[in-house]
Design an enzyme around this catalytic site. Structure first.
Site, PDB file in Angstrom:
ATOM      1  N   SER A  99       0.840  -1.200   0.000  1.00 48.34           N
ATOM      2  CA  SER A  99       0.000   0.000   0.000  1.00 48.34           C
ATOM      3  C   SER A  99       0.873   1.247   0.000  1.00 48.34           C
ATOM      4  CB  SER A  99      -0.941  -0.012   1.203  1.00 48.34           C
ATOM      5  OG  SER A  99      -0.203  -0.139   2.406  1.00 48.34           O
ATOM      6  N   HIS A 153      -4.731  -2.307  12.285  1.00 50.13           N
ATOM      7  CA  HIS A 153      -3.650  -3.150  11.785  1.00 50.13           C
ATOM      8  C   HIS A 153      -2.568  -3.322  12.855  1.00 50.13           C
ATOM      9  CE1 HIS A 153      -5.467  -2.411   7.852  1.00 50.13           C
ATOM     10  NE2 HIS A 153      -4.734  -3.420   7.392  1.00 50.13           N
ATOM     11  N   LYS A 157       2.847  -1.786  10.631  1.00 49.05           N
ATOM     12  CA  LYS A 157       2.394  -1.203   9.371  1.00 49.05           C
ATOM     13  C   LYS A 157       2.786   0.268   9.360  1.00 49.05           C
ATOM     14  CE  LYS A 157      -1.731  -0.582   6.469  1.00 49.05           C
ATOM     15  NZ  LYS A 157      -1.050  -1.027   5.233  1.00 49.05           N
TER      16      LYS A 157
END
Length: 266
Positions: A99, A153, A157
């Site tokens: 991402s 998350h 992350k």
């Protein structure tokens, strides 16, 4: 056989993908790259013993030597754009789970891939349940226009909000359009406490804690009622059916698509 290389093979997602590709009957694992673990046989990372595929650092050199059909990228936001462009320029189809790409970069990648006739996939989430969550949310917003998103998350992350939450918000906005919700007099005593606000009026709240993997709630509010649509990935195995689907589908595409839903529903 689909010849597959993996970028980010030393990481947690990379190891899970490596194991999955290694065990797939219609795929051949032919290469692996990472900024860490150079020279390590990836078989030792997936309890398969030595398999003769060593982690390298130079992606372009790997591509030129091994000529993969597909490259799976689970690296970092700072590297993913460069990796994708390297793939496209050498006719390799990228399947991307990293991402952090902006919408402008994603559109540029799609345009370049279309001009080259090289397929690929950028997927904010590979879990089939997460794709269904987004689809259900896009249906629910037709009746519940007031909505906020909470994504949760693991604490390693590095980017926020998640690609899944952004994709969910975009899907909702496609149905709802711009909609300013909440009090016009609202203010924050602590900056950011109300989350980030996307164009279109949807707020996203990000949580980062150890013990989490990947989770998301889409909360709708209406007169005297609320509706919550939630998806939880409790292990990284949840993403593997989607990864395999992506690998098998992109070899038949002539441009990069954004979102696993494009392969599931279109």
């Amino acid at each position: 056989m689909i010849r597959v290389a993996i970028a980010g093979a030393y990481g947690r997602m990379g190891r899970e993908v490596t194991k999955t590709v290694w065990n797939a009957d219609d795929m051949e694992l032919i290469g692996a790259t990472d900024s860490k673990g150079e020279g390590v046989d990836v078989g030792s990372l997936i309890e398969a013993g030595e398999i003769g595929v060593l982690i390298e650092k130079d992606l372009e050199e790997l591509i030129l030597r091994t000529r993969p059909d597909v490259l799976i990228d689970f690296t970092i936001p700072q590297a993913v754009y460069r990796n994708i462009m390297t793939c496209l320029n050498h006719g390799v189809r990228p399947v991307v789970g990293t991402s952090g790409l902006s919408q402008e970069k994603i559109q540029e990648i799609i345009d370049v891939s279309q001009s080259l006739g090289v397929g690929g996939l950028i997927a904010p989430n590979f879990a089939i349940g997460a794709i269904l969550m987004m689809k259900f949310a896009s249906e629910a917003v037709r009746h519940f226009p007031h909505v906020e998103i909470i994504e949760l998350h693991h604490d390693q992350k590095v980017d926020a909000p998640s690609g899944t939450s952004i994709k969910t918000a975009e899907t909702i906005i496609e149905q709802r359009g711009d909609f300013e919700q909440g009090s016009v007099n609202e203010f924050e005593n602590i900056t950011g406490v109300r989350g980030g606000k996307l164009t279109g009026g949807i707020r996203i709240h990000s949580v980062r804690l150890p013990g989490l993997v990947a989770h998301q709630e889409v909360i709708f509010g209406g007169l005297g009622q609320t509706l919550t649509i939630r998806h939880d990935s409790t292990t990284r195995e949840s993403f593997m059916p989607g990864v395999l689907l992506g690998i098998r589908k992109v070899v038949h595409l002539e441009r990069v698509v954004y979102g696993l839903d494009k392969l599931l529903f279109d």
